[in-house]
Design an enzyme around this catalytic site. Sequence first.
Site, PDB file in Angstrom:
ATOM      1  N   SER A 331     -17.278   8.412 -17.777  1.00 16.94           N
ATOM      2  CA  SER A 331     -16.506   7.266 -17.301  1.00 16.94           C
ATOM      3  C   SER A 331     -15.212   7.758 -16.664  1.00 16.94           C
ATOM      4  O   SER A 331     -14.838   8.921 -16.777  1.00 16.94           O
ATOM      5  CB  SER A 331     -16.192   6.308 -18.463  1.00 16.94           C
ATOM      6  OG  SER A 331     -15.409   6.963 -19.438  1.00 16.94           O
ATOM      7  N   ASP A 332     -14.550   6.846 -15.974  1.00 14.23           N
ATOM      8  CA  ASP A 332     -13.310   7.167 -15.286  1.00 14.23           C
ATOM      9  C   ASP A 332     -12.278   6.105 -15.643  1.00 14.23           C
ATOM     10  O   ASP A 332     -12.626   4.953 -15.913  1.00 14.23           O
ATOM     11  CB  ASP A 332     -13.549   7.200 -13.766  1.00 14.23           C
ATOM     12  CG  ASP A 332     -12.332   7.735 -13.020  1.00 14.23           C
ATOM     13  OD1 ASP A 332     -11.482   8.353 -13.677  1.00 14.23           O
ATOM     14  OD2 ASP A 332     -12.249   7.533 -11.800  1.00 14.23           O
ATOM     15  N   LYS A 333     -11.027   6.492 -15.616  1.00 15.13           N
ATOM     16  CA  LYS A 333      -9.954   5.540 -15.906  1.00 15.13           C
ATOM     17  C   LYS A 333      -9.867   4.510 -14.783  1.00 15.13           C
ATOM     18  O   LYS A 333      -9.824   4.860 -13.618  1.00 15.13           O
ATOM     19  CB  LYS A 333      -8.616   6.281 -16.038  1.00 15.13           C
ATOM     20  CG  LYS A 333      -7.444   5.366 -16.367  1.00 15.13           C
ATOM     21  CD  LYS A 333      -6.173   6.185 -16.499  1.00 15.13           C
ATOM     22  CE  LYS A 333      -4.986   5.278 -16.849  1.00 15.13           C
ATOM     23  NZ  LYS A 333      -4.684   4.294 -15.805  1.00 15.13           N
ATOM     24  N   THR A 334      -9.867   3.245 -15.161  1.00 16.22           N
ATOM     25  CA  THR A 334      -9.830   2.192 -14.151  1.00 16.22           C
ATOM     26  C   THR A 334      -8.462   1.539 -14.039  1.00 16.22           C
ATOM     27  O   THR A 334      -8.270   0.667 -13.203  1.00 16.22           O
ATOM     28  CB  THR A 334     -10.865   1.113 -14.485  1.00 16.22           C
ATOM     29  OG1 THR A 334     -10.600   0.595 -15.799  1.00 16.22           O
ATOM     30  CG2 THR A 334     -12.256   1.682 -14.458  1.00 16.22           C
TER      31      THR A 334
END
Length: 458
Positions: A331-334
């Site tokens: 996942s990636d920081k949104t």
Amino acid sequence: MQPSAEEKAYWAIGADAALERLGVTRLGLSKAEAERRLAVHGPNRLPAGRRRSALMRLALQFHNVLIYVLLAAAFVTALMQHWIDTAVIVAVVVINAIIGFIQEGKAEKAMEAVRNMLSLHATVIRDGRRVVIDATDVAPGDIVYVQSGDKIPADIRLIRVKSLKVQESALTGESLPVDKDPAPVMADVPLGDRAPMAYSGTVVTYGQGTGVVVATGAATEIGRINAMLSEVETLSTPLLQRMDEFARWLTVVILIVCAAVFAFGALVWGFDAGEMFMAAVGLAVSAIPEGLPAIITITLAIGVERMARRKAIIRQLPAVETLGAVTTICSDKTGTLTRNELIVRSIIISGGIYDTTGSGYDPHGGFLRNGKDVVVREDVHLAAVLRPLALCNDAVLREKDGAWSVEGDPTEGALLAAAVKGGVNLQELALELPRTDEIPFESQHRFMATLHDAASRP
């Protein structure tokens, strides 16, 4: 149906030729012309997949070999007026169908709610003015402005760029951003080498650019991919595959055993055929695991509910099985959900520290120094600072129904509001010092610079 960008090969002709072909100038479309083109080409959105009706979703709950056998057993017991057995079998089948139907209905509504929350906007030139509109209202011929962080709203032919780089991995698989150049290229180059083009759904990672929309909706490259994906056959999960296989083998075994019992009892032992038939049916009903479909459905439904409590939406129950087999999630920081509004609170210069008054992007307010009001026109140091805030800025302040908003970067909007609070007239300043060039802000060099023509300055 509008022609696709590929059919017209806009990348092989110059920017002016592309504008001429689309019947538009660099001043963009008028509102009336944009509405006319939207009526012809339709809204700029991908066609929604065909949704299953409620009746179809309910019918599919019975699409299972075990359910077929249970329904057949219920039919036979009903013919023989064994109503208790019939009621039990029908109750199991109905409960299983209701659980699956309700859960899939919740998932459908949740997915629809998420789609309604996703709002993509585009900055276009309409009637000679830059405005922000919903991306679905973008029409072929619109002049679109994009900058770092923006998602391209449609397939556009670039007519002006400034260090523009676009991440096109969704279309080409290339991990690195692609440099863009408005100069035409050969007509037969692959998609990844079409430097004058920017495609819908790709993301600007660096610089700025302006282009003319050549394709929208289903006619875009991403629309073509969406059409191909809609033709992909849906695969069942391993759990469903094993369930179907188990149901087929179990059905065959039960039918063979029941037929053998009926034949042995009627032919060898001489029992009444009707009694042996009922015994065979009873054996079949008792051998079928009526609760298995319900147990599996309830188990998956519990998993879906647990995921829902953690804000994860699952459209179909068997997807829980797939998630259960996942060992690693990337996942990636949104980012943080905020109002995304900024305000300049203090300005520190050699002449002292100035505090601002007011709130949000509302340009009404003033400046304080040591708790006392400051007359900006009498403070040469502060006045000299406020002019660059307005000149080195791409944001636009808008007022609607008494509420102020910014079109552009929130930081630039805050700086622009501070300049207006200090009495800077944006229109007069733009005429006095017209911009001739700029270096867009990027995180790599952490500054923005603009060049202005001061020849006409008095």
